[in-house]
Each structure stands twice: as structure tokens, then as C-alpha cells.
Design a protein around this motif. Structure first.
Motif, mmCIF file in Angstrom:
data_model
loop_
_atom_site.group_PDB
_atom_site.id
_atom_site.type_symbol
_atom_site.label_atom_id
_atom_site.label_comp_id
_atom_site.label_asym_id
_atom_site.label_seq_id
_atom_site.Cartn_x
_atom_site.Cartn_y
_atom_site.Cartn_z
ATOM 1 N N VAL A 55 27.513 62.799 30.599
ATOM 2 C CA VAL A 55 28.422 61.863 31.251
ATOM 3 C C VAL A 55 28.287 62.015 32.763
ATOM 4 O O VAL A 55 28.305 63.125 33.290
ATOM 5 C CB VAL A 55 29.885 62.135 30.824
ATOM 6 N N LEU A 56 28.125 60.899 33.449
ATOM 7 C CA LEU A 56 28.073 60.859 34.912
ATOM 8 C C LEU A 56 29.293 60.103 35.395
ATOM 9 O O LEU A 56 29.561 58.989 34.940
ATOM 10 C CB LEU A 56 26.798 60.155 35.379
ATOM 11 N N GLN A 57 30.036 60.712 36.313
ATOM 12 C CA GLN A 57 31.252 60.059 36.804
ATOM 13 C C GLN A 57 31.423 60.343 38.288
ATOM 14 O O GLN A 57 31.377 61.492 38.724
ATOM 15 C CB GLN A 57 32.465 60.559 36.025
ATOM 16 N N ARG A 58 31.640 59.280 39.040
ATOM 17 C CA ARG A 58 31.832 59.414 40.476
ATOM 18 C C ARG A 58 33.231 59.945 40.762
ATOM 19 O O ARG A 58 34.225 59.459 40.228
ATOM 20 C CB ARG A 58 31.652 58.067 41.168
ATOM 21 N N THR A 59 33.279 60.940 41.621
ATOM 22 C CA THR A 59 34.529 61.496 42.114
ATOM 23 C C THR A 59 34.380 61.628 43.617
ATOM 24 O O THR A 59 33.639 62.488 44.093
ATOM 25 C CB THR A 59 34.822 62.871 41.476
ATOM 26 N N ASP A 61 32.788 61.228 46.949
ATOM 27 C CA ASP A 61 31.408 60.968 47.359
ATOM 28 C C ASP A 61 30.384 61.580 46.417
ATOM 29 O O ASP A 61 29.189 61.432 46.624
ATOM 30 C CB ASP A 61 31.172 61.504 48.781
ATOM 31 N N GLU A 62 30.842 62.287 45.405
ATOM 32 C CA GLU A 62 29.929 62.974 44.489
ATOM 33 C C GLU A 62 29.923 62.308 43.117
ATOM 34 O O GLU A 62 30.862 61.625 42.738
ATOM 35 C CB GLU A 62 30.348 64.439 44.331
ATOM 36 N N VAL A 63 28.844 62.542 42.401
ATOM 37 C CA VAL A 63 28.756 62.126 41.007
ATOM 38 C C VAL A 63 28.682 63.394 40.170
ATOM 39 O O VAL A 63 27.736 64.177 40.296
ATOM 40 C CB VAL A 63 27.522 61.225 40.755
ATOM 41 N N LEU A 64 29.714 63.613 39.372
ATOM 42 C CA LEU A 64 29.778 64.798 38.525
ATOM 43 C C LEU A 64 28.986 64.562 37.246
ATOM 44 O O LEU A 64 29.004 63.467 36.687
ATOM 45 C CB LEU A 64 31.224 65.130 38.171
ATOM 46 N N THR A 65 28.307 65.595 36.790
ATOM 47 C CA THR A 65 27.542 65.549 35.545
ATOM 48 C C THR A 65 28.191 66.511 34.561
ATOM 49 O O THR A 65 28.411 67.675 34.877
ATOM 50 C CB THR A 65 26.080 65.972 35.795
ATOM 51 N N THR A 66 28.499 65.998 33.356
ATOM 52 C CA THR A 66 29.129 66.805 32.326
ATOM 53 C C THR A 66 28.348 66.637 31.026
ATOM 54 O O THR A 66 28.044 65.508 30.633
ATOM 55 C CB THR A 66 30.593 66.354 32.099
ATOM 56 N N ASP A 67 28.036 67.743 30.378
ATOM 57 C CA ASP A 67 27.380 67.675 29.070
ATOM 58 C C ASP A 67 28.411 67.377 28.000
ATOM 59 O O ASP A 67 29.553 67.825 28.074
ATOM 60 C CB ASP A 67 26.685 68.996 28.749
ATOM 61 N N GLY A 68 27.977 66.641 27.000
ATOM 62 C CA GLY A 68 28.842 66.348 25.866
ATOM 63 C C GLY A 68 29.466 64.970 25.967
ATOM 64 O O GLY A 68 29.271 64.254 26.941
#
Length: 118
Positions: A55-59, A61-68
Motif C-alpha cells: 500500500v502506498l499512501q501520501r502523508t 510531502d511523503e509517500v508511505l509504503t506499507t506491506d500487506g
């Protein structure tokens, strides 16, 4: 003609054994052939389990990457078919055929928007 997404919801866990799954997949292929013959088939595919998702989600200025998976649940989209149909009633008729093939799995039929992305 409009396009519709037929989403296949399935329970989390291991897939059925081959003696159960193989006849179902033959029926799915037969329905895909019927969709093609009718000029309604656009694309179809199965998905790996939600545990393989990223899962990629903008927070800010960053884009967080989360597995699952994005959402934890007891079921997930296991596959989908994109069809073209004259109207919702025709799309629902194809959805009913898919639901009969994949009993007891739920099929969600949704119209697709065009021109809003890309």
C-alpha cells in the motif's frame, strides 16, 4: 457501451483443493468464452492473496509504503472481470451468471467511470 467491473469476493485463507477448484475454473473459462462470443469480455484476472499487497499512501510531502492489505478483513477481492454491456441490467445478467459459477462467492457489479483518470 459502458464498462462494468465484476469483483469476486472470497474468504481469506487457503484456496480450495484442486478437486474442488479445477471444475470451478473450467466453468469460469466457459463463461469467459461466452462473454467473448457475445462481445462483452474486456479483461479478467485473478489476484494473489492480500498478504502480497503493498500500500502506498501520501502523508504530507511523503509517500508511505506499507506491506500487506490496506484493510484487514475476513474476505478480499480474489479476482475480477471487466465487461462491456449496454446497461446495468445487462451487466447484472452477466454478474448473475458469474455468481452461479462461483457459488457461494459474492460478485459486486460496478459501472466504471471513463475520462476522469489518465
Amino acid at each position: 457501451m459502458k464498462q462494468y467491473l465484476l469483483s469476486i469476493y472470497q474468504p481469506d485463507g487457503e484456496p480450495p483443493p484442486p478437486e474442488v477448484l479445477d471444475p470451478i475454473m473450467r466453468d469460469v473459462e466457459a463463461l469467459n468464452a461466452e462473454l467473448r462470443e457475445a462481445g462483452a469480455w474486456v479483461f479478467a484476472g485473478g489476484l494473489h492473496p492480500p498478504s502480497t499487497a503493498t500500500v502506498l499512501q501520501r502523508t504530507g510531502d511523503e509517500v508511505l509504503t506499507t506491506d500487506g492489505p490496506y484493510i484487514e478483513g475476513k474476505e478480499h477481492i480474489g479476482g475480477f472481470t471487466v465487461i462491456q454491456a449496454a446497461d446495468l441490467d445487462a451487466a447484472l445478467a452477466w454478474g448473475r451468471k458469474l455468481a452461479r459459477v462461483l457459488t457461494p462467492l459474492a460478485i459486486e457489479v460496478r459501472p466504471m467511470e471513463h475520462g476522469s483518470c489518465g
